[in-house]
Design an enzyme around this catalytic site. Structure first.
Site: not given
Length: 300
Positions: A90, A224
């Site tokens: 991320s 995610h």
């Protein structure tokens, strides 16, 4: 290594390849403890501890991606060289990439590979998911992504502890503006979850433009934070890619040819639709259950 910035979760390995891991927004070095333990028999794994969290909570957090990357690069150049790779998830993928760019522009040897996880390719248009305007929006995003235990977000005292780092990290993402520059001389492995709500699979294909070397996109089942559910598959990928020779030995015995695990072909994970809309192909399975696909250098 500088133990303020770099943390181990096992015994050091004095030889072989070193893997440096970069946490997500609001995250800390301890996020990589499970991966470090899985790789302990193969790699010397260290995780970056950003200022402003855990035992560095008394330090002001860095509110600039480029500023954070510069400070990390400065500490890496002061270390004796050995083969190394980066793994960033991320926001950590962006910090790892910008750190590699700084090292590439200087005299330090480049990483043998970048593993860039859960982050779309950078470009001239800011990522709309990075532009969160207040604490409520940040906490909602964190809750929706699932990277933080809900019990933490429901406890006002714990929220007060984590908010300074979250504010700084999301501020760093909001202010980040990618600047065009020379492509890296480092191969890229890009990893993404097929159900990631903020990083569509198609958005990662542009990473191919950031390197002159081999690159691939590996898609895993999950959101995610697919990494927590697909740790065995990710471990297999990291070990396999770092057995290859890319601009020199990775430091791992029995290295195979660059671009694969022992020269084996690679295929996309979690389905057949290619990243960036590049047709279909049957999937092939890696040991450990991770299906993969090579994006190819021509993907735009």
């Amino acid at each position: 290594m500088d133990t303020t910035w770099f943390r181990r979760f096992g015994e050091p390995r004095p030889t072989g390849c070193r893997l440096l891991c970069f946490p997500h927004a609001g995250g800390a070095a301890s996020a990589y403890a499970p991966l470090a333990r899985k790789l302990a028999g193969t790699l010397d794994v260290l995780a970056v501890q950003y200022p402003g969290r855990q035992d560095r909570r008394g330090e002001p957090p860095v509110d600039s991606v480029l500023g954070l990357a510069a400070r990390i690069a400065d500490r890496l150049t002061a270390q004796p060289h050995r083969p190394y790779a980066f793994f960033g998830h991320s926001m950590g993928a962006l910090v790892a990439y910008e750190t590699a760019r700084i090292l590439h522009a200087g005299s330090a040897p480049p990483p043998v590979r970048l593993f860039l996880s859960g982050r779309g390719a950078p470009g001239p248009t800011p990522n709309r998911h990075d532009r969160l305007t207040d604490d409520a929006a940040i906490l909602t995003a964190v809750r929706d992504l699932g990277g933080t235990d809900a019990s933490v977000l429901d406890d006002p005292e714990l929220v007060d502890m984590v908010l300074p780092a979250l504010r700084a990290d999301y501020g760093a993402l909001a202010s980040y503006r990618w600047q065009a520059g020379p492509a890296l001389d480092t191969p890229l492995t890009v990893l993404v979850g097929d159900a990631d709500p903020v990083v569509p699979v198609a958005s990662v294909a542009g990473w191919a433009r950031q390197t002159r070397q081999d690159n691939e996109v590996l898609v895993f089942t999950g959101g995610h934070f697919y990494l927590s559910e697909r740790l065995d598959e990710v471990t297999t990928v990291v070990e396999g890619r770092l057995r290859t020779r890319t601009g020199g030995s990775s430091g791992i015995p029995d290295s195979g040819p660059a671009g694969g695990v022992g020269g084996r072909a690679q295929a996309r994970a979690g389905g057949t639709q290619a990243a960036g809309g590049a047709g279909t192909a049957p999937a092939a399975r890696e040991p450990g259950g991770g299906d993969q696909r090579t994006a190819g250098r021509a993907v735009a």
